[in-house]
Design an enzyme around this catalytic site. Sequence first.
Site, PDB file in Angstrom:
ATOM      1  N   ASN A  10       0.884  -1.173   0.000  1.00  0.00           N
ATOM      2  CA  ASN A  10       0.000   0.000   0.000  1.00  0.00           C
ATOM      3  C   ASN A  10       0.917   1.217   0.000  1.00  0.00           C
ATOM      4  OD1 ASN A  10      -1.727   2.087   0.553  1.00  0.00           O
ATOM      5  ND2 ASN A  10      -2.400   1.311   2.546  1.00  0.00           N
ATOM      6  N   LYS A  12       0.164   4.252  -0.174  1.00  0.00           N
ATOM      7  CA  LYS A  12      -0.466   5.417   0.471  1.00  0.00           C
ATOM      8  C   LYS A  12      -0.283   6.678  -0.389  1.00  0.00           C
ATOM      9  CE  LYS A  12      -0.249   3.096   4.875  1.00  0.00           C
ATOM     10  NZ  LYS A  12      -0.088   3.125   6.324  1.00  0.00           N
ATOM     11  N   HIS A  95      -9.526   0.832   5.102  1.00  0.00           N
ATOM     12  CA  HIS A  95      -8.237   1.037   5.762  1.00  0.00           C
ATOM     13  C   HIS A  95      -8.428   1.941   6.980  1.00  0.00           C
ATOM     14  CE1 HIS A  95      -4.130   2.312   6.532  1.00  0.00           C
ATOM     15  NE2 HIS A  95      -3.754   1.229   5.862  1.00  0.00           N
ATOM     16  N   GLU A  97      -6.843   4.362   8.038  1.00  0.00           N
ATOM     17  CA  GLU A  97      -6.699   5.798   7.755  1.00  0.00           C
ATOM     18  C   GLU A  97      -7.987   6.355   7.144  1.00  0.00           C
ATOM     19  OE1 GLU A  97      -2.988   5.394   5.639  1.00  0.00           O
ATOM     20  OE2 GLU A  97      -2.073   4.742   7.527  1.00  0.00           O
ATOM     21  N   GLU A 167      -5.097  -5.072  10.549  1.00  0.00           N
ATOM     22  CA  GLU A 167      -4.106  -4.027  10.755  1.00  0.00           C
ATOM     23  C   GLU A 167      -4.390  -3.321  12.079  1.00  0.00           C
ATOM     24  OE1 GLU A 167      -2.183  -2.774   6.731  1.00  0.00           O
ATOM     25  OE2 GLU A 167      -3.891  -1.469   7.148  1.00  0.00           O
ATOM     26  N   GLY A 173       2.697   2.271  10.932  1.00  0.00           N
ATOM     27  CA  GLY A 173       3.628   3.379  10.786  1.00  0.00           C
ATOM     28  C   GLY A 173       4.322   3.777  12.078  1.00  0.00           C
ATOM     29  N   SER A 213       3.729  -2.170  10.355  1.00  0.00           N
ATOM     30  CA  SER A 213       5.180  -2.222  10.549  1.00  0.00           C
ATOM     31  C   SER A 213       5.800  -3.566  10.156  1.00  0.00           C
ATOM     32  CB  SER A 213       5.540  -1.852  11.987  1.00  0.00           C
ATOM     33  OG  SER A 213       5.132  -0.513  12.272  1.00  0.00           O
TER      34      SER A 213
HETATM   35  P1  13P Z   1       3.152   0.379   7.778  1.00  0.00           P
HETATM   36  O1  13P Z   1       3.694  -0.880   7.154  1.00  0.00           O
HETATM   37  O2  13P Z   1       3.841   1.618   7.352  1.00  0.00           O
HETATM   38  O3  13P Z   1       3.019   0.247   9.282  1.00  0.00           O
HETATM   39  O4  13P Z   1       1.630   0.534   7.217  1.00  0.00           O
HETATM   40  C1  13P Z   1       0.765  -0.544   7.290  1.00  0.00           C
HETATM   41  C2  13P Z   1      -0.444  -0.223   6.519  1.00  0.00           C
HETATM   42  O5  13P Z   1      -1.241   0.621   6.900  1.00  0.00           O
HETATM   43  C3  13P Z   1      -0.656  -0.913   5.237  1.00  0.00           C
HETATM   44  O6  13P Z   1      -1.936  -0.700   4.748  1.00  0.00           O
END
Ligand code: 13P
Length: 250
Positions: A10, A12, A95, A97, A167, A173, A213
């Site tokens: 992803n 982002k 997601h 976010e 997740e 992150g 992560s």
């Molecule tokens: P990270 O791998 O940066 O923690 O992000 C995970 C994520 O949100 C993937 O959709």
Amino acid sequence: MSRQYYIAGNWKMHKTRAEAAELAKALVDGLKDGKHKYLAAPGFTLLETVAALVKGSNIRLGAQNMAAEEQGAHTGEVSVLQLKDLGVETVILGHSERRHIYKEDDGLINKKVRLALKQGLEVILCVGETLEEREAGKAEAVCETQTVKGLEGVSAAELSKIVIAYEPVWAIGTGKTATPEDADAIHAYVRGVIGKLYGAEAAGKIIIQYGGSVKPENAAQLMAKENIDGALVGGAALKADTFVPIAKFS
Ligand code: 13P
């Protein structure tokens, strides 16, 4: 275990077209002998560029979101028809976010899930608890609600096009990964939820990715767990040097 490993990146809200092209080329090259299922999900403006580069490779093209309506007066939204037109095969929905920053609720996410399935896309449905919810002992209940409501009205036949991504919000992150044991426990729980909804055979088949992560250093330990069938990778998906070793974990 007959389930296939599925490693997804992803991207982002990162990269310009030139940067995306560089990454896509490196991934196509780095993963050409890879044995698992792979996905790259770049931002909307990068899809056409990346589509041309992953075409004919073993990397699927994914989008990170889509509108809940097929078309119409929805300023600023992107339609499933527009995504399909670019060669998108998979869409990430729900997601954290989207849930937390953009306030998408289970009802809206479910509407998107059903529209994506109606249009023949594969869906990666994300679920996961916040730190506060985990500390209150609610991780399982939150993931159960998000799974059940996200899949409302999804038939047993359509379930083959659904992937779940667990997740935990506190691991995204932050550099904090769920331990393989903690992640596996939630994966097993969510698999049980699928079993209650669709039966044991469907539960045994559904792919449940872990996200939060994931790095080259922890991928193999996570993937070794019975119920972890892949990864949804954020930060480490932005460089071939980190994504390829995750995707080829051993
Ligand atoms: P990270 O791998 O940066 O923690 O992000 C995970 C994520 O949100 C993937 O959709």
